[in-house]
Every structure is written in structure tokens, then in C-alpha cells.
Design a protein around this motif. Structure first.
Motif, PDB file in Angstrom:
ATOM      1  N   LEU A 331       0.827  -1.210   0.000  1.00 40.61           N
ATOM      2  CA  LEU A 331       0.000   0.000   0.000  1.00 40.61           C
ATOM      3  C   LEU A 331       0.861   1.261   0.000  1.00 40.61           C
ATOM      4  O   LEU A 331       0.497   2.278  -0.604  1.00 40.61           O
ATOM      5  CB  LEU A 331      -0.948   0.001   1.190  1.00 40.61           C
ATOM      6  CG  LEU A 331      -2.109  -0.995   1.113  1.00 40.61           C
ATOM      7  CD1 LEU A 331      -2.997  -0.878   2.353  1.00 40.61           C
ATOM      8  CD2 LEU A 331      -2.951  -0.768  -0.140  1.00 40.61           C
ATOM      9  N   GLU A 332       2.010   1.189   0.668  1.00 40.54           N
ATOM     10  CA  GLU A 332       2.932   2.335   0.653  1.00 40.54           C
ATOM     11  C   GLU A 332       3.444   2.592  -0.760  1.00 40.54           C
ATOM     12  O   GLU A 332       3.518   3.738  -1.218  1.00 40.54           O
ATOM     13  CB  GLU A 332       4.106   2.081   1.604  1.00 40.54           C
ATOM     14  CG  GLU A 332       5.088   3.250   1.668  1.00 40.54           C
ATOM     15  CD  GLU A 332       6.258   2.979   2.592  1.00 40.54           C
ATOM     16  OE1 GLU A 332       7.199   3.800   2.612  1.00 40.54           O
ATOM     17  OE2 GLU A 332       6.245   1.941   3.294  1.00 40.54           O
ATOM     18  N   LEU A 333       3.774   1.520  -1.464  1.00 38.34           N
ATOM     19  CA  LEU A 333       4.241   1.654  -2.846  1.00 38.34           C
ATOM     20  C   LEU A 333       3.125   2.191  -3.746  1.00 38.34           C
ATOM     21  O   LEU A 333       3.357   3.070  -4.586  1.00 38.34           O
ATOM     22  CB  LEU A 333       4.722   0.298  -3.365  1.00 38.34           C
ATOM     23  CG  LEU A 333       5.316   0.291  -4.776  1.00 38.34           C
ATOM     24  CD1 LEU A 333       6.657   1.014  -4.803  1.00 38.34           C
ATOM     25  CD2 LEU A 333       5.480  -1.143  -5.289  1.00 38.34           C
ATOM     26  N   ILE A 334       1.910   1.671  -3.548  1.00 33.65           N
ATOM     27  CA  ILE A 334       0.769   2.128  -4.350  1.00 33.65           C
ATOM     28  C   ILE A 334       0.513   3.608  -4.117  1.00 33.65           C
ATOM     29  O   ILE A 334       0.272   4.373  -5.060  1.00 33.65           O
ATOM     30  CB  ILE A 334      -0.479   1.293  -3.999  1.00 33.65           C
ATOM     31  CG1 ILE A 334      -0.317  -0.137  -4.525  1.00 33.65           C
ATOM     32  CG2 ILE A 334      -1.747   1.925  -4.576  1.00 33.65           C
ATOM     33  CD1 ILE A 334      -1.351  -1.101  -3.990  1.00 33.65           C
ATOM     34  N   THR A 335       0.568   4.037  -2.859  1.00 35.39           N
ATOM     35  CA  THR A 335       0.357   5.451  -2.543  1.00 35.39           C
ATOM     36  C   THR A 335       1.434   6.321  -3.163  1.00 35.39           C
ATOM     37  O   THR A 335       1.153   7.403  -3.700  1.00 35.39           O
ATOM     38  CB  THR A 335       0.328   5.654  -1.016  1.00 35.39           C
ATOM     39  OG1 THR A 335      -0.721   4.855  -0.451  1.00 35.39           O
ATOM     40  CG2 THR A 335       0.102   7.114  -0.665  1.00 35.39           C
ATOM     41  N   LEU A 336       2.672   5.859  -3.101  1.00 34.30           N
ATOM     42  CA  LEU A 336       3.795   6.629  -3.636  1.00 34.30           C
ATOM     43  C   LEU A 336       3.623   6.896  -5.124  1.00 34.30           C
ATOM     44  O   LEU A 336       3.894   8.006  -5.608  1.00 34.30           O
ATOM     45  CB  LEU A 336       5.100   5.864  -3.384  1.00 34.30           C
ATOM     46  CG  LEU A 336       6.410   6.611  -3.626  1.00 34.30           C
ATOM     47  CD1 LEU A 336       6.551   7.780  -2.658  1.00 34.30           C
ATOM     48  CD2 LEU A 336       7.597   5.668  -3.472  1.00 34.30           C
ATOM     49  N   TYR A 337       3.126   5.891  -5.842  1.00 37.92           N
ATOM     50  CA  TYR A 337       2.946   6.035  -7.291  1.00 37.92           C
ATOM     51  C   TYR A 337       1.464   6.196  -7.670  1.00 37.92           C
ATOM     52  O   TYR A 337       1.074   5.941  -8.801  1.00 37.92           O
ATOM     53  CB  TYR A 337       3.581   4.845  -8.017  1.00 37.92           C
ATOM     54  CG  TYR A 337       5.094   4.890  -7.913  1.00 37.92           C
ATOM     55  CD1 TYR A 337       5.850   5.690  -8.762  1.00 37.92           C
ATOM     56  CD2 TYR A 337       5.759   4.170  -6.912  1.00 37.92           C
ATOM     57  CE1 TYR A 337       7.219   5.760  -8.644  1.00 37.92           C
ATOM     58  CE2 TYR A 337       7.138   4.230  -6.789  1.00 37.92           C
ATOM     59  CZ  TYR A 337       7.867   5.030  -7.658  1.00 37.92           C
ATOM     60  OH  TYR A 337       9.242   5.102  -7.535  1.00 37.92           O
ATOM     61  N   GLN A 338       0.666   6.650  -6.682  1.00 37.66           N
ATOM     62  CA  GLN A 338      -0.706   7.127  -6.887  1.00 37.66           C
ATOM     63  C   GLN A 338      -1.639   6.101  -7.523  1.00 37.66           C
ATOM     64  O   GLN A 338      -2.608   6.465  -8.197  1.00 37.66           O
ATOM     65  CB  GLN A 338      -0.668   8.403  -7.739  1.00 37.66           C
ATOM     66  CG  GLN A 338       0.139   9.511  -7.097  1.00 37.66           C
ATOM     67  CD  GLN A 338       0.519  10.603  -8.073  1.00 37.66           C
ATOM     68  OE1 GLN A 338      -0.263  10.975  -8.924  1.00 37.66           O
ATOM     69  NE2 GLN A 338       1.722  11.113  -7.944  1.00 37.66           N
ATOM     70  N   GLY A 339      -1.344   4.838  -7.338  1.00 33.22           N
ATOM     71  CA  GLY A 339      -2.209   3.797  -7.881  1.00 33.22           C
ATOM     72  C   GLY A 339      -2.292   3.791  -9.391  1.00 33.22           C
ATOM     73  O   GLY A 339      -3.211   3.203  -9.977  1.00 33.22           O
TER      74      GLY A 339
END
Length: 460
Positions: A331-339
């Protein structure tokens, strides 16, 4: 296709191969997966362990993989079934048949779907093709290989088209965000409501005259008497037209949404579609929101705009497909790259290449947002900017906090109107985001573009 049809098809498929029916747990797995439930929820509902559900599911995908492909998994089961089969109601019967509808002609994909039910909102006295086949031409559409859950957006689009009778819809967002995917999924779910469905890409920059000629040739195929104009077909039949890559007929180096010389008549065409009475729908797919769309939206209820953003938790399916590990960091990675689906796929490949799929190691090593192979995707957007937009975006790239734009920065060599126009244009390109703070609107540059601009300006 509903879940009962899917379970019946799967049961028949497995019985033909093994002589055995689906077990109650296998039925529960199929039902749950079709309804986009996770394995823990299926296990809870069936009162068994998650590991037992996973074990049975693996066996199930292996058996059904003979029909749907060896790479069949939970995340792609629904899309594979929907791509390969549809349910067709048999005339004068309550039975359902699963019909395979993929017709490949010289690697071109065309669908002709039998519709024996009365289409909603198609008055018998005006529709010349009632009770005939829905004619669908998706030759120029990209292939829909995987669809990530966008239930809310799909519900909104279906309401606009089927209930509100919206004539002109614009779906805009960054390249690779999923505009084509959601449009293709929409077609799958509402195709029986139309007489004609056609997908046209504008990436070869056709003039409006050329486009209209091609459309009339398509619409006239099943007409005894050809009609004079596209709008005539929109009035006499229920047509769904998708125009993809709208940004390719818009100017580069100018504020967002301005047409290339010789293509201004597209604006008049879109206005005619929005304001003329008819029973059809035009969907525009674009990186940028065209200028006249905002005006039409304000004046006309038959015009709607969907600004497509990134995925939320649904984006975990992308990381699972790629085989990444350290799920607690996803989820941290998804948030970082805005999904953003395309960005996440590219970054996931980098994580596999450099960190053996470890998301935690990748995040530990990154003090700033890593751009890497995202550069060409980001550059293609920035190359379209006007000089005033470049001035504003470079200023925003050096701001640490969201900014209040009510006062133009003194160091910007732009007039107040030029400054405001540039801000508005960048918003319509999805490069600037609006946030609320202290009871007022503040603006900030998209963090990924900000990282790219900062990196680009520091290079020797």
C-alpha cells in the motif's frame, strides 16, 4: 453474465473432463471470486481455513485453465470468462446459452452480438434496427487483457448513459491510467442496449470529414436507405461511439485543449452531439479536457466528464501479478505512485530487476520518488506544455507545501491572467492537484512529475 451462469458453466466444464460435479467449496470459491471477494472472506463465509480455500482454488484454476488458459488465477478469472463467453437469452425460452463471441479475422477483432431483448430507450418507431444484431466494431480498440476493479466509476458511467441519457461523456486522465480499459469494460456490460457500437482512434489524426465518412459507412451497413449525416444515425438508431486519443488532434506548446489548425470543426461536432436531441452517446478518451467540454458541462445536462484517477487497494492485484513480495509494504508503494496502473507495472519490473521483488528493500533505498523507466511516460506529457505552463510548473516543483494561488508570485514573469490560465490548463492536464487547507483551495504539483522535474533540472 451472472454468477449462477458462471457456476453452471464451470460445473459442466469440469463434469465433462472428470465426471464429477463442483464441490460446495468450489462453488463458494467461484461465487466469491466472481463477486471480487478475497480468499479470507470466502473462508470466513464457508467456515474453513484460508489455507484450505487457497488449496482448493489452485486445483480449480488448474482444471478450468484448459478452457481459459494455463495462466488462469483468481485475479484474472472474471476477465477471462467475460472475454471468452457471454450469456445469450434464447428467444421464447427461459434458457441461457453460453456463446463464444470472439471472431478473429486477420487478427482484427469484431463482435456481432445477438440481442433478442428489447433495448431500453430505443423507441420502436425511430430505431430501424430493432430486434437485429448489435453490430460492434472494435478493430481500433486496444486489447483488454486485465481489468482492475473500478466499480464506482463504472456505476457512474452506466447511470449517465442508461438512466440520465447523457449524450457526450469525456473520460480524461494521464496516459496509462486506464481510460481505454474502463471504456472496454463498459462496452461489455451495456452492449445489448445499443444498435451500433464503434471504437475509433484519432492517433492517425483524421479530419472530421474523413471520420464522418467512415462512421456513415459503418452505420449504413444494415440500413436499407443510407442517411445523410452522423447525427441522423444518432437520432434514428441507438449508437455508442468511442473516440480514443483525442489529445492527438490538440495543439502542443499551447494551453490545454486547443485544436490543431484545420481541426477546429471537431469542437462544433462535439457541441452538436451534446445539444441535439437523439438517443445515442459519444464517449471521448483524452489525456486533456478540451476547452469547450467545460463550457458544455456548465450549460448542458447532457454532457458529463469523468476525471479518471489511480486505483486504490485494487492496485495490489498488479503487484501480485508481478510476483512482488513484502505484501505489508504494497500500500505504501501504491500510494507513492498514486495507484497509476502503468507506473506501478514499470516500477514493479524495476523492483524485480534490482531487488529480487522485495518492495521493502526498494522503499528503504529510495529517499525520493524513483523515476527510472517512467521518464518517457512523464516526458510525453511535459512536451505538450505551453511556455507559461512550463514557468508555473517549474515554480511549483520547488515549493515544499501546497500553495495559495490567489496571489501571483512576484518572481514569475507572467501577468495575473497568464498565471491563472496556466494553472487552469495544468489542472486540465492532471498535472496539478487541488487540496483543501484552512478552508481554502490550495494547489500542488503531482509528486511524481515533481520528482522528475527536480531530477531533470539537477542533471549536468
Amino acid at each position: 453474465m451472472n454468477v449462477e451462469d458462471v457456476v453452471e458453466w464451470a460445473n459442466n466444464s469440469i463434469f465433462d473432463k472428470t465426471g464429477e460435479n463442483l464441490t460446495p467449496l468450489q462453488e463458494a470459491i467461484l461465487t466469491g471470486v466472481w463477486q471480487r471477494q478475497k480468499y479470507p472472506q470466502i473462508a470466513k463465509d464457508f467456515h474453513c481455513s484460508e489455507s484450505h480455500v487457497k488449496k482448493e482454488a489452485a486445483k480449480l484454476w488448474e482444471k478450468l485453465g484448459e478452457d481459459l488458459g494455463e495462466d488462469l488465477k483468481k485475479f484474472n478469472f472474471r476477465s477471462k470468462v467475460e472475454k471468452k463467453y457471454r450469456v445469450s437469452q434464447v428467444s421464447n425460452s427461459g434458457d441461457c446459452l453460453l456463446q463464444e463471441i470472439d471472431i478473429n479475422i486477420c487478427n482484427q477483432f469484431i463482435k456481432n452480438i445477438k440481442n433478442t431483448q428489447t433495448r431500453s430507450q430505443s423507441p420502436p418507431e425511430t430505431s430501424q434496427t430493432q430486434n437485429q444484431s448489435t453490430i460492434i466494431n472494435l478493430i481500433e480498440a486496444p486489447e483488454l487483457t486485465t481489468f482492475y476493479d473500478r466499480t464506482s466509476e463504472l456505476t457512474t458511467l452506466k447511470q449517465w448513459i442508461l438512466e440520465d441519457h447523457t449524450r457526450l461523456i469525456t473520460i480524461y486522465g494521464l496516459s496509462g491510467i486506464g481510460k481505454s480499459a474502463i471504456a472496454l469494460k463498459l462496452i461489455e456490460e451495456i452492449n445489448t442496449q445499443f444498435d451500433y457500437i464503434m471504437w475509433k482512434s484519432l492517433n492517425n489524426i483524421p479530419t472530421l470529414s474523413t471520420l464522418q465518412t467512415e462512421l456513415k459507412q459503418f452505420f449504413s451497413k444494415s440500413q436499407q436507405t443510407p442517411l445523410s449525416t452522423v447525427i441522423d444515425y444518432f437520432r434514428n438508431c441507438r449508437c455508442l461511439l468511442i473516440l480514443d486519443d483525442l489529445q492527438d488532434i490538440l495543439k502542443r506548446g499551447e494551453l490545454a485543449g486547443q485544436y490543431l489548425p484545420g481541426y477546429e470543426d471537431y469542437s462544433k461536432f462535439f457541441k452538436q452531439i451534446a445539444t441535439s436531441p437523439h438517443q445515442s452517446c459519444l464517449i471521448l478518451l483524452s489525456w486533456t479536457k478540451p476547452i469547450e467540454i467545460a463550457t458544455l458541462e456548465a450549460e448542458n445536462r447532457s454532457t458529463q466528464t469523468l476525471n479518471l484517477k489511480g486505483l486504490g487497494e485494487e492496485a495490489t492485484e498488479i503487484l501480485r501479478e508481478k510476483g512482488l513480495i513484502d505484501q505489508e509494504n504494497w500500500l505504501e508503494l501504491i500510494t507513492l505512485y498514486q495507484g497509476h496502473p502503468r507506473w506501478l507495472k514499470i516500477i514493479a519490473s524495476t523492483i524485480i530487476e534490482l531487488f529480487n521483488g522485495s518492495v521493502s528493500l526498494f522503499l528503504t533505498e529510495q529517499n525520493d520518488i524513483y523515476i527510472g523507466d517512467l521518464e518517457p511516460n512523464l516526458k510525453s506529457h511535459l512536451e505538450r506544455l505551453s511556455e507559461s505552463e512550463k514557468t508555473v510548473i517549474n515554480w511549483l516543483a520547488n515549493e515544499d507545501q501546497p500553495v495559495n494561488i490567489s496571489q501571483k508570485p512576484a518572481n514569475l514573469v507572467l501577468s495575473k491572467p497568464e498565471f491563472m490560465q496556466a494553472i487552469q490548463s495544468l489542472i486540465r492536464r492532471n498535472l496539478i492537484e487541488k487540496v483543501e487547507g484552512g478552508g481554502r483551495s490550495l494547489f500542488l504539483l503531482n509528486p511524481v512529475f515533481k520528482a522528475y522535474i527536480q531530477f531533470d533540472t539537477t542533471e549536468p
